[in-house]
Scaffold this motif. Structure first.
Motif, PDB file in Angstrom:
ATOM      1  N   LYS A  60       0.813  -1.109  -0.034  1.00 44.92           N
ATOM      2  CA  LYS A  60      -0.230  -0.165  -0.011  1.00 44.92           C
ATOM      3  C   LYS A  60       0.862   1.131   0.026  1.00 44.92           C
ATOM      4  O   LYS A  60       0.646   2.003  -0.711  1.00 44.92           O
ATOM      5  N   LYS A  61       2.092   1.322   0.636  1.00 47.73           N
ATOM      6  CA  LYS A  61       2.845   2.509   0.809  1.00 47.73           C
ATOM      7  C   LYS A  61       3.363   2.640  -0.420  1.00 47.73           C
ATOM      8  O   LYS A  61       3.599   3.800  -0.940  1.00 47.73           O
ATOM      9  N   LEU A  65       3.700   5.702  -3.125  1.00 47.94           N
ATOM     10  CA  LEU A  65       4.897   6.365  -3.722  1.00 47.94           C
ATOM     11  C   LEU A  65       4.712   6.582  -5.250  1.00 47.94           C
ATOM     12  O   LEU A  65       5.095   7.613  -5.755  1.00 47.94           O
ATOM     13  N   PHE A  66       4.261   5.374  -5.794  1.00 52.36           N
ATOM     14  CA  PHE A  66       4.278   5.130  -7.369  1.00 52.36           C
ATOM     15  C   PHE A  66       3.272   6.164  -8.106  1.00 52.36           C
ATOM     16  O   PHE A  66       3.716   6.877  -8.947  1.00 52.36           O
ATOM     17  N   TYR A  67       2.166   6.424  -7.610  1.00 57.30           N
ATOM     18  CA  TYR A  67       1.094   7.039  -8.198  1.00 57.30           C
ATOM     19  C   TYR A  67       0.872   8.483  -7.536  1.00 57.30           C
ATOM     20  O   TYR A  67       0.550   9.396  -8.481  1.00 57.30           O
ATOM     21  N   ILE A  68       1.310   8.838  -6.298  1.00 58.70           N
ATOM     22  CA  ILE A  68       1.176  10.089  -5.890  1.00 58.70           C
ATOM     23  C   ILE A  68       2.496  10.966  -5.754  1.00 58.70           C
ATOM     24  O   ILE A  68       2.560  11.909  -6.560  1.00 58.70           O
ATOM     25  N   GLN A  73       0.528   7.795 -14.152  1.00 60.03           N
ATOM     26  CA  GLN A  73      -0.876   7.857 -14.347  1.00 60.03           C
ATOM     27  C   GLN A  73      -1.261   7.439 -15.456  1.00 60.03           C
ATOM     28  O   GLN A  73      -0.508   7.276 -16.629  1.00 60.03           O
ATOM     29  N   GLU A  74      -2.671   7.086 -15.668  1.00 61.34           N
ATOM     30  CA  GLU A  74      -3.136   6.707 -16.954  1.00 61.34           C
ATOM     31  C   GLU A  74      -2.934   8.056 -18.213  1.00 61.34           C
ATOM     32  O   GLU A  74      -3.289   9.184 -17.784  1.00 61.34           O
ATOM     33  N   PHE A 142      -4.042   1.170 -13.850  1.00 65.60           N
ATOM     34  CA  PHE A 142      -4.292   2.703 -14.231  1.00 65.60           C
ATOM     35  C   PHE A 142      -3.980   3.656 -13.258  1.00 65.60           C
ATOM     36  O   PHE A 142      -3.771   4.905 -13.290  1.00 65.60           O
ATOM     37  N   ASN A 143      -4.284   3.331 -11.988  1.00 64.46           N
ATOM     38  CA  ASN A 143      -4.363   4.239 -10.678  1.00 64.46           C
ATOM     39  C   ASN A 143      -4.210   3.636  -9.544  1.00 64.46           C
ATOM     40  O   ASN A 143      -3.792   4.592  -8.413  1.00 64.46           O
ATOM     41  N   GLY A 144      -3.874   2.426  -9.324  1.00 61.34           N
ATOM     42  CA  GLY A 144      -3.230   1.853  -8.093  1.00 61.34           C
ATOM     43  C   GLY A 144      -4.296   1.520  -6.905  1.00 61.34           C
ATOM     44  O   GLY A 144      -4.190   1.331  -6.017  1.00 61.34           O
TER      45      GLY A 144
END
Length: 269
Positions: A60-61, A65-68, A73-74, A142-144
């Motif tokens: 989850k963490k 990191l990856f998406y935020i 992103q898509e 696409f968005n995690g």
């Protein structure tokens, strides 16, 4: 060009094999340079998730990191499909499809020792994190975000047909070789649509390394040869498909294509 025979995916990843392919067909591409940058990200990721004790919490963490923080992103708006399938471009722009973003995620998860499996769902690639024998988390590349059965059924109804029903078999783990084949086939089709035929032929040849006698891949190569006006090679491949798949409905269309090739050959002479 031979790099796809006997791939050991316990020691490598789809992303690394894909980089080896790009290195063979594109000038000024350094696989090692990209892997060096990724290794630096792995070090940062390990530090970022280090305070979490369970694999689930680490997962989850890392998604945060990856998406935020890294802002993957898509893709949206107008774009060439091939641009979001070349994984080197996706790493630079941080925009991709479920397939390309999912393959990048699988690389990170393997290096971070977070047990994630890919699933080729009927509508897209999704990722599966096993919680117990019968329980797992499903991740949308696409968005995690996490997916549930209701969301998956809505995806089926919206993309397949309104009567589509969710089945457990749709969540069966897919082998890495199948994921590699999926992105190469999708890239090949995109390149053909974008009129980048010579690149499409190179991708087709890599696919044939994985299964040299695949009649459908040989058919596609034949169609590429026909576009490039390599008529003798085209006919050879297309006849192979007809002989191997005589009952396939598309065989009649291929026969028409062979006739048109014969006419083109006569005209050229």
């Amino acid at each position: 060009m031979t790099i796809l025979y006997d791939i050991n995916f316990s020691k490598t990843t789809v992303l690394e094999v894909f980089f080896s392919i790009i290195e063979k067909i594109k000038k000024n591409f350094s696989k090692n340079l990209f892997l060096y940058d990724l290794k630096k990200k792995i070090i940062k990721a390990k530090k970022y998730i280090n305070n979490k004790k369970t694999k689930k919490d680490k997962l989850k963490k890392f998604l945060k990191l990856f998406y935020i923080h890294w802002n993957f992103q898509e893709i949206s708006g107008q774009y060439n499909l091939s641009d979001v399938l070349w994984l080197n471009k996706v790493l630079k722009t941080r925009k991709g499809t479920a397939l390309s973003l999912g393959i990048i995620l699988l690389y990170f998860f393997k290096k971070l020792e977070i047990p994630i499996n890919p699933v080729i769902f009927p509508t897209q690639l999704i990722l599966k994190f096993k919680l117990s024998y019968k329980k797992f988390l499903l991740i949308n590349p696409f968005n995690g975000e996490f997916l549930n059965n209701n969301t998956l059924e809505l995806l089926l109804k919206g993309n397949i047909n309104s009567m589509a029903v969710m089945h457990s078999r749709y969540l069966k783990t897919s082998k890495s070789k199948l994921i590699l084949k999926k992105i190469l086939n999708t890239l090949k089709s995109a390149l053909m649509q974008e009129n980048k035929i010579e690149l499409a032929l190179k991708i087709s040849n890599f696919l044939l390394q994985m299964n040299p006698k695949d009649p459908y891949e040989i058919r596609d190569r034949g169609l590429i040869y026909a576009y490039l006006e390599c008529y003798s090679l085209a006919k050879k491949d297309l006849y192979y498909f007809i002989n191997k798949c005589p009952d396939d409905p598309i065989s009649d269309i291929i026969k028409l294509k062979i006739n048109s090739i014969k006419n083109e050959s006569v005209t050229l002479h």
